[in-house]
Design a protein around this motif. Sequence first.
Motif, PDB file in Angstrom:
ATOM      1  N   VAL A 102       0.876  -1.176   0.000  1.00  0.00           N
ATOM      2  CA  VAL A 102       0.000   0.000   0.000  1.00  0.00           C
ATOM      3  C   VAL A 102       0.908   1.218   0.000  1.00  0.00           C
ATOM      4  O   VAL A 102       1.932   1.206   0.676  1.00  0.00           O
ATOM      5  N   LYS A 103       0.563   2.256  -0.758  1.00  0.00           N
ATOM      6  CA  LYS A 103       1.501   3.364  -0.841  1.00  0.00           C
ATOM      7  C   LYS A 103       1.057   4.632  -0.114  1.00  0.00           C
ATOM      8  O   LYS A 103       1.871   5.276   0.532  1.00  0.00           O
ATOM      9  N   GLU A 180      -2.123   7.319  -4.882  1.00  0.00           N
ATOM     10  CA  GLU A 180      -3.583   7.112  -4.851  1.00  0.00           C
ATOM     11  C   GLU A 180      -3.987   6.149  -5.959  1.00  0.00           C
ATOM     12  O   GLU A 180      -4.793   5.241  -5.752  1.00  0.00           O
ATOM     13  N   HIS A 182      -2.062   3.957  -7.486  1.00  0.00           N
ATOM     14  CA  HIS A 182      -1.529   2.642  -7.144  1.00  0.00           C
ATOM     15  C   HIS A 182      -2.500   1.896  -6.221  1.00  0.00           C
ATOM     16  O   HIS A 182      -2.823   0.724  -6.437  1.00  0.00           O
ATOM     17  N   ASP A 183      -2.980   2.587  -5.200  1.00  0.00           N
ATOM     18  CA  ASP A 183      -3.807   1.916  -4.184  1.00  0.00           C
ATOM     19  C   ASP A 183      -5.156   1.465  -4.742  1.00  0.00           C
ATOM     20  O   ASP A 183      -5.702   0.450  -4.308  1.00  0.00           O
ATOM     21  N   HIS A 191      -5.726  -6.760  -3.622  1.00  0.00           N
ATOM     22  CA  HIS A 191      -6.267  -6.757  -2.257  1.00  0.00           C
ATOM     23  C   HIS A 191      -7.638  -7.426  -2.189  1.00  0.00           C
ATOM     24  O   HIS A 191      -7.867  -8.292  -1.334  1.00  0.00           O
ATOM     25  N   ASN A 244      -5.165   0.310   3.309  1.00  0.00           N
ATOM     26  CA  ASN A 244      -5.817   0.697   2.041  1.00  0.00           C
ATOM     27  C   ASN A 244      -7.330   0.619   2.155  1.00  0.00           C
ATOM     28  O   ASN A 244      -8.016   0.131   1.250  1.00  0.00           O
ATOM     29  N   GLY A 247      -9.291   2.463  -0.869  1.00  0.00           N
ATOM     30  CA  GLY A 247      -9.240   1.755  -2.154  1.00  0.00           C
ATOM     31  C   GLY A 247     -10.042   0.465  -2.110  1.00  0.00           C
ATOM     32  O   GLY A 247     -10.807   0.146  -3.028  1.00  0.00           O
TER      33      GLY A 247
END
Length: 319
Positions: A102-103, A180, A182-183, A191, A244, A247
């Motif tokens: 998670v970024k 954002e 990326h997630d 996920h 996350n 997301g």
Amino acid sequence: MVEPPFQRLALIGVGLIGSSIARAARAQNAVRSIVATARSASTRRRVIELGIADRVVESNAAAVAGADLVILCIPVGQCGAVAQEIAAHLQPGAIVSDVGSVKGQIIRDMAPHLPPGVHFVPAHPVAGTEHSGPDAGFAELFIDRWCILTPPPGGDADAAERLSAFWRALGAKVATMSAEHHDLVLAITSHVPHLIAYTIVGTADDLSAVTRSEVLQYSAGGFRDFTRIAASDPTMWRDVFLANKAGVMEMLARFNQDLARLTRAIEEGDGVSLFDLFTRTRAIRRGIVDIGQDSPAPDFGRPHPGLPATPRPAVSDSE
Ligand code: NAP
């Protein structure tokens, strides 16, 4: 011999990902030396036995001293505290990165602690297995896999390029996007699929009408692949869902709508809708194989048992 792009790599955490980076960086001569550390003495001891780092030290602070590249390979929920712990010991000009799945949350947790003069370039190698620990890693893990960099806006472009070159040296393909984005992308590609696997394996385990032995015995009918995903590390995945939330909630809302539509189609005997969806999803699988992200072999390339060495005698019609 060509000079490696980095002099000293500090790895904080030497599990599946950290130990794979150590092995790959060595194999590809991507760094001159590797200093590693882990939380427990037993993991540090194992890293010494495996001989995958030049030096194993007892603290995170000691690991980063003198390193020009620092990579946190620890669960997402630990990154903020570790950034705080190492901040005062970082060498000016060092690149600090991570491998968290998670970024956004990691940037929020780590960035406030990092001193000016060090370059923070978050990263996520989209490669892994369901195994954990230093023995689980291997040098080829990142080959032809994506590594996504999410450099914060206004960050040092040269540092991002140097980290990108490091990951390319390990065999990865590198993409850059916002944290954002990326997630959101990873919520649907990684996920939520993990959440579904955890759910379905948990549901099967709870069923009293189907005994546990039947679940195990007949698992090849699709369930087996869910069990592999659901065997992933509980700490890592707990942290991913906590970090996350936005997301995952967004993608789960869409998923629940689609599941409700599919439930209705089954209820109403709407074979056309089912067939149309399954045709679309089959094309997606073919696309994944076409771009080399998975094997076209049947049963995901698992070895198939041979026929019995002695064929059974033919059965005649008269019997
Ligand atoms: P892992 O095999 O469980 O290894 C985690 C390592 O972190 C262990 O060496 C652990 O030490 C160490 N650690 C934990 N807390 C620490 C702390 N406070 N200080 C120092 N070391 C600490 O985990 P992994 O699968 O490599 O995952 C690491 C990260 O990679 C996670 O953020 C995950 O999201 C990301 N990631 C994982 C995958 C995957 O498929 N597994 C793929 C891509 C990215 P001990 O052994 O001593 O506890």
